[in-house]
Design an enzyme around this catalytic site. Structure first.
Site, PDB file in Angstrom:
ATOM      1  CG  ASP A 107      -1.996   0.931   1.323  1.00 29.81           C
ATOM      2  OD1 ASP A 107      -1.756   2.072   0.917  1.00 29.81           O
ATOM      3  OD2 ASP A 107      -3.089   0.617   1.814  1.00 29.81           O
ATOM      4  CG  PHE A 156      -9.623  -0.866   3.917  1.00 29.99           C
ATOM      5  CD1 PHE A 156      -8.363  -0.643   4.441  1.00 29.99           C
ATOM      6  CD2 PHE A 156     -10.378  -1.918   4.429  1.00 29.99           C
ATOM      7  CE1 PHE A 156      -7.860  -1.442   5.456  1.00 29.99           C
ATOM      8  CE2 PHE A 156      -9.889  -2.720   5.448  1.00 29.99           C
ATOM      9  CZ  PHE A 156      -8.623  -2.487   5.958  1.00 29.99           C
TER      10      PHE A 156
HETATM   11  P1  XMP Z   1       2.024  -0.546   3.638  1.00 35.52           P
HETATM   12  O1  XMP Z   1       1.216   0.726   3.663  1.00 35.52           O
HETATM   13  O2  XMP Z   1       3.060  -0.572   4.719  1.00 35.52           O
HETATM   14  O3  XMP Z   1       0.914  -1.614   3.980  1.00 35.52           O
HETATM   15  O4  XMP Z   1       2.557  -0.862   2.267  1.00 35.52           O
HETATM   16  C1  XMP Z   1       1.204  -2.886   4.062  1.00 35.52           C
HETATM   17  C2  XMP Z   1       0.373  -3.570   5.123  1.00 35.52           C
HETATM   18  O5  XMP Z   1      -0.771  -2.830   5.541  1.00 35.52           O
HETATM   19  C3  XMP Z   1      -1.930  -3.615   5.526  1.00 35.52           C
HETATM   20  N1  XMP Z   1      -2.871  -3.076   4.510  1.00 35.52           N
HETATM   21  C4  XMP Z   1      -4.144  -3.437   4.331  1.00 35.52           C
HETATM   22  N2  XMP Z   1      -4.892  -4.368   4.949  1.00 35.52           N
HETATM   23  N3  XMP Z   1      -6.716  -3.828   3.553  1.00 35.52           N
HETATM   24  C5  XMP Z   1      -6.178  -4.555   4.553  1.00 35.52           C
HETATM   25  O6  XMP Z   1      -6.858  -5.422   5.075  1.00 35.52           O
HETATM   26  C6  XMP Z   1      -6.049  -2.867   2.869  1.00 35.52           C
HETATM   27  O7  XMP Z   1      -6.595  -2.234   1.967  1.00 35.52           O
HETATM   28  C7  XMP Z   1      -4.680  -2.663   3.302  1.00 35.52           C
HETATM   29  N4  XMP Z   1      -3.715  -1.828   2.870  1.00 35.52           N
HETATM   30  C8  XMP Z   1      -2.622  -2.111   3.634  1.00 35.52           C
HETATM   31  C9  XMP Z   1      -1.473  -4.993   5.182  1.00 35.52           C
HETATM   32  O8  XMP Z   1      -1.294  -5.698   6.397  1.00 35.52           O
HETATM   33  C10 XMP Z   1      -0.132  -4.834   4.543  1.00 35.52           C
HETATM   34  O9  XMP Z   1       0.732  -5.889   4.868  1.00 35.52           O
END
Ligand code: XMP
Ligand code: MG
Length: 178
Positions: A107, A156
């Site tokens: 993300d 999300f």
């Molecule tokens: P980042 O922002 O660090 O995010 O790249 C990675 C972690 O964040 C969680 N994540 C999500 N979990 N729906 C979820 O259920 C989403 O849309 C989402 N976006 C991020 C996930 O644990 C991922 O490993």
């Protein structure tokens, strides 16, 4: 099911079981051709979200491999807390290994940008990073991402291992917030 309610919020289906199976099969084929004949790689799954993706992927791999899970958390509810908590067993077992990192979703990129340097500081023979989902538009930092199955928008998502405040991981498809 095209719509589900998880923890009081309505989500609609984004990626079907069939699409998930097809993309995971394609990723497994790619990994099979890359690692067959190599020293057995170590697959590192990032908990909690990757557990179903990991389970479906490893059952399609045809070479000897070992598996490890580590826990990294940054999300509270539907937004990233910015603080990345890492519980990794940083034992010397990464030294000299071909490591394949399995992430559910990239993300903002903060989780991987925190973890990959730690992993690389243990001198693995190689590092290959794959994710089921990639929210490219939300990326805030550059990360190593070698393969992903689906490019998705900023909304999300839950299901197939991913949760909204702990719920929805057991849904067999991927759903996005309506
Ligand atoms: P980042 O922002 O660090 O995010 O790249 C990675 C972690 O964040 C969680 N994540 C999500 N979990 N729906 C979820 O259920 C989403 O849309 C989402 N976006 C991020 C996930 O644990 C991922 O490993
Ligand atoms: Mg995760």
């Amino acid at each position: 099911m095209t719509e589900v309610t998880v923890n009081g919020k309505v989500f609609q289906v984004l990626i079907s079981r069939k699409e998930l199976e097809e993309k995971i099969e394609a990723l497994a084929n790619l990994i099979n051709s890359k690692y067959s004949g190599e020293e057995p790689p170590l697959l590192v799954g990032i908990l909690n979200g990757s557990f179903i993706f990991m389970a479906d992927l490893v059952r399609r791999l045809h070479f000897p491999c070992t598996i490890q899970f580590i826990r990294i958390e940054s999300y509270t509810g539907m937004s990233t807390s910015g603080v990345v908590k890492m519980e990794a067993d940083v034992s010397p077992r990464w030294v000299g290994r071909h490591v394949i990192v399995i992430e559910d979703i990239v993300d903002t990129g903060h989780t991987l940008s925190r973890f990959i340097p730690v992993l690389k500081s243990h001198q693995p023979a190689s590092v290959f990073v794959c994710a089921l989902l990639f929210k490219k538009e939300a990326l805030e930092v550059s990360v190593q991402l070698d393969e992903y199955c689906f490019l998705i928008g900023r909304k999300f998502v839950v299901g197939y291992g991913l949760d909204y405040d702990g719920y929805g991981r057991n849904l067999p498809e991927i759903y996005q917030l309506k």
